[in-house]
Design a protein around this motif. Structure first.
Motif, short mmCIF file in Angstrom:
data_model
loop_
_atom_site.label_atom_id
_atom_site.label_comp_id
_atom_site.label_asym_id
_atom_site.label_seq_id
_atom_site.Cartn_x
_atom_site.Cartn_y
_atom_site.Cartn_z
N GLY A 88 0.79 -1.22 0.00
CA GLY A 88 0.00 0.00 0.00
C GLY A 88 0.82 1.27 0.00
O GLY A 88 0.28 2.35 -0.13
N GLN A 89 2.15 1.18 0.18
CA GLN A 89 2.95 2.39 0.17
C GLN A 89 2.90 3.03 -1.21
O GLN A 89 2.90 2.37 -2.24
N ALA B 8 -13.14 -6.08 -5.25
CA ALA B 8 -12.19 -5.36 -6.09
C ALA B 8 -10.93 -4.99 -5.31
O ALA B 8 -9.81 -5.08 -5.82
N ILE B 9 -11.11 -4.57 -4.06
CA ILE B 9 -9.96 -4.20 -3.23
C ILE B 9 -9.12 -5.43 -2.90
O ILE B 9 -7.89 -5.39 -2.92
N ARG B 10 -9.77 -6.55 -2.64
CA ARG B 10 -9.02 -7.78 -2.36
C ARG B 10 -8.19 -8.21 -3.57
O ARG B 10 -7.07 -8.71 -3.43
N ARG B 11 -8.76 -8.03 -4.75
CA ARG B 11 -8.05 -8.43 -5.97
C ARG B 11 -6.89 -7.47 -6.29
O ARG B 11 -5.79 -7.89 -6.59
N ALA B 12 -7.19 -6.17 -6.24
CA ALA B 12 -6.23 -5.18 -6.74
C ALA B 12 -5.19 -4.78 -5.70
O ALA B 12 -4.11 -4.32 -6.07
N ARG B 13 -5.50 -4.93 -4.40
CA ARG B 13 -4.62 -4.48 -3.34
C ARG B 13 -4.13 -3.05 -3.63
O ARG B 13 -2.93 -2.80 -3.82
N PRO B 14 -5.05 -2.08 -3.69
CA PRO B 14 -4.67 -0.73 -4.10
C PRO B 14 -3.96 0.04 -2.99
O PRO B 14 -3.94 -0.38 -1.83
N SER B 15 -3.40 1.18 -3.36
CA SER B 15 -2.80 2.08 -2.39
C SER B 15 -3.87 2.89 -1.67
O SER B 15 -3.68 3.28 -0.53
N LEU B 16 -4.95 3.19 -2.39
CA LEU B 16 -6.06 3.90 -1.75
C LEU B 16 -7.35 3.62 -2.51
O LEU B 16 -7.33 3.12 -3.64
N VAL B 17 -8.46 3.95 -1.87
CA VAL B 17 -9.79 3.76 -2.44
C VAL B 17 -10.47 5.12 -2.53
O VAL B 17 -10.43 5.91 -1.58
N LEU B 18 -11.07 5.40 -3.68
CA LEU B 18 -11.89 6.60 -3.85
C LEU B 18 -13.35 6.17 -3.92
O LEU B 18 -13.70 5.29 -4.71
N VAL C 215 -8.75 -7.16 4.67
CA VAL C 215 -7.93 -6.62 3.58
C VAL C 215 -8.32 -5.18 3.27
O VAL C 215 -7.50 -4.26 3.30
N ALA C 216 -9.61 -4.95 2.97
CA ALA C 216 -10.07 -3.61 2.61
C ALA C 216 -9.88 -2.63 3.75
O ALA C 216 -9.66 -1.42 3.52
N GLY C 217 -9.96 -3.12 4.99
CA GLY C 217 -9.83 -2.24 6.14
C GLY C 217 -8.45 -1.63 6.29
O GLY C 217 -8.27 -0.67 7.04
N MET C 218 -7.45 -2.18 5.58
CA MET C 218 -6.09 -1.66 5.67
C MET C 218 -5.79 -0.60 4.62
O MET C 218 -4.70 -0.04 4.58
N VAL C 219 -6.76 -0.34 3.75
CA VAL C 219 -6.56 0.62 2.65
C VAL C 219 -7.26 1.93 2.99
O VAL C 219 -8.46 1.92 3.27
N PRO C 220 -6.56 3.05 2.99
CA PRO C 220 -7.23 4.33 3.28
C PRO C 220 -8.26 4.66 2.22
O PRO C 220 -8.06 4.43 1.03
N ALA C 221 -9.39 5.20 2.65
CA ALA C 221 -10.50 5.52 1.75
C ALA C 221 -10.72 7.02 1.71
O ALA C 221 -10.84 7.66 2.76
#
Length: 489
Positions: free
Chosen positions: A362-363, A408-418, A440-446
């Motif tokens: 996520g960095q 989608a977040i689980r698949r992509a492992r993004p840096s952030l979610v909009l 998983v999704a809970g670790m990504v800033p939204a």
């Protein structure tokens, strides 16, 4: 076009007030509405006389508070015209940076008439649905007894008569089912269950099903491209739509001709399924009636069977799935029917056991930013994708509904979610806790995108779990600054 010229063309009531409270400009519609009830150089307070007294008293405080807090107020105001008739207007009042105020009022008569027409249409659809249910009971009894008679030892003539009863009954049963289905959809009560669907699989299945009809008419089928695209759709309903469109292309296409089915990605993270034939085509007059129930456009004289419900039902089904069904046709050349649906991006996949590595993934590395954007607006999805790519070199995965966000977040492992504040199936304030609860999704800033300038709403979104709230239109500088803060932390 100058301001004065623009105001002269507007039918809305537009009033521009200076910082001193004096009315600077009036649109042509506003001048006609006010008539001689105000002087040549009116003050803002003089305009309050055209507001219905009770409404005036109720709105005074809310309007003042909204303008002070966010600089804008929107609502319904009952205005009195020159003949003394009171009617509701949709009003927007917005503070001007120079200290004045701009007021726009729009008559809602057309909206009320449209609402009444829609209510009448819904009542008709509900009546048809009830009627269909009433017809089913005797029809089922008739078919049941006819099938029992078919088992009896009958003369050839009687057996043929019973078969005619069963064939006609089943045709009537299918017709009632279609009418009920259409009525439910148009009343907003259709049975739609959306999810990721492999469009190529459905197209190939439908083409295989109609193969006998294609062989009888000597029509060649072409499917392009031969790679899967995933749509956000109801699998059973999409099959139903494509079976109707491809079946029609085979029935009405030129003997010995071609039918092409194309699956192509389009802008805004959508995909288009095209069904093209080289048949007789349709005139502009016929196109205007194409999606009306029981409208066969003269096909009843050709010997081709049909009820005239297929396209109307297909149009309603595609609309209920959040898509668009269009047609382009030229007489003597052929027709192209196109179904446009939201696409689902499944480019990335990870095993569940590497969730612990997400913090490292996520960095925000230079040129390596991956973003999941959840939005029901294709235009906004395209804008955000292009903006993030050009400004940050980001790879954006667009998601059309909140229900698909976690996967989608689980698949992509993004840096952030909009997240858009309002999505087709859920509000951001309700989706944020769900994301936070997922390992998983809970670790990504939204981040939440919103056009609402109300500070209380921004506070509510932050309390729900938003790392940042960004105003719309999208400010790239603000977004870059917000992501930089995440990197620093």
């Amino acid at each position: 076009m100058g301001l004065t010229t623009l105001l002269e063309t507007l039918t809305d009531l537009v009033v521009i007030v200076g910082a001193d409270g004096r009315v600077r400009e009036l649109s042509a519609g506003a001048r006609a509405f006010l008539g001689e009830r105000v002087g040549a150089a009116p003050q803002l307070h003089e305009l309050s006389g055209v507001v219905e007294p009770t409404c005036r008293a109720e709105l005074a405080s809310p309007v003042s508070q909204a303008l002070t807090r966010g600089g804008v107020w929107r609502g319904t105001v009952w205005l009195v015209d020159g003949a003394g008739i009171v009617a509701p207007y949709a009003v927007t009042a917005r503070l001007d940076p120079a200290g004045g105020i701009v007021i726009v009022a729009r008559d809602t008569v057309d909206a009320r008439a449209r609402g009444a027409a829609e209510a009448e249409s819904r009542s008709k659809d509900e009546f048809v649905a009830r009627l269909g249910h009433e017809l089913r009971t005797p029809l089922n009894a008739m078919l049941g007894f006819a099938q029992l008679m078919e088992l009896e030892p009958l003369t050839p003539d009687l057996h043929e008569d019973v078969e005619r009863i069963i064939t006609g009954g089943r045709h009537m049963q299918a017709l009632i089912d279609d009418v009920l289905d259409l009525a439910r959809l148009r009343a907003g009560r259709g049975d739609i269950n959306k999810g990721p669907v492999n469009v190529l699989d459905i197209v190939q299945g439908v083409v295989e099903l109609v193969e006998p009809l294609a062989e009888r008419r000597g029509i060649r089928r072409i499917i392009h491209p031969a790679r899967p695209l995933i749509a956000d759709a109801d699998r059973r309903r999409l099959w139903q739509v494509l079976l109707n469109l491809i079946g029609n292309a085979l029935k009405y296409g030129r003997e010995g001709g071609n039918v092409r089915v194309g699956i192509v990605p389009v802008t805004g993270s959508r995909l288009r399924i095209e069904v093209e034939d080289d048949g007789v085509g349709l005139s502009p007059a016929s196109l205007s009636r194409l999606f009306r129930p029981f409208e066969r456009l003269g096909a009843e004289d050709t010997g081709v069977e049909g009820s005239g419900l297929g396209l109307a039902l297909s149009h309603a089904l595609v609309t209920a799935m959040g898509g668009v069904l269009t047609v382009a046709s030229r007489p003597g050349v052929g027709s192209v029917f196109a179904v446009v649906l939201d696409a689902v991006d499944v480019r990335y996949d990870h095993s569940e056991d590497d969730a612990g590595e997400l913090a490292g993934e996520g960095q925000l590395e230079p040129g390596g930013l991956r973003v999941v954007h959840v939005s029901g607006d294709p235009g906004l999805r395209e804008l955000v994708t292009d903006t993030l790519a050009s400004a940050l070199g980001a790879d954006t995965i667009s998601v059309p509904r909140g229900a698909l966000a976690v996967e989608a977040i689980r698949r992509a492992r993004p840096s952030l979610v909009l997240l858009d504040r309002d999505m087709p199936d859920v509000a951001a304030v309700d989706l944020l806790p769900r994301l936070a609860a997922d390992p998983v999704a809970g670790m990504v800033p939204a981040f939440v995108l919103t056009s609402d300038a109300d500070p209380d709403e921004w506070t509510r979104l932050r309390r729900a779990g938003a790392a940042h709230v960004l105003g719309m239109p999208l400010d790239v500088t603000t977004l870059v600054a917000a992501t930089s803060q995440l990197t620093a932390s």
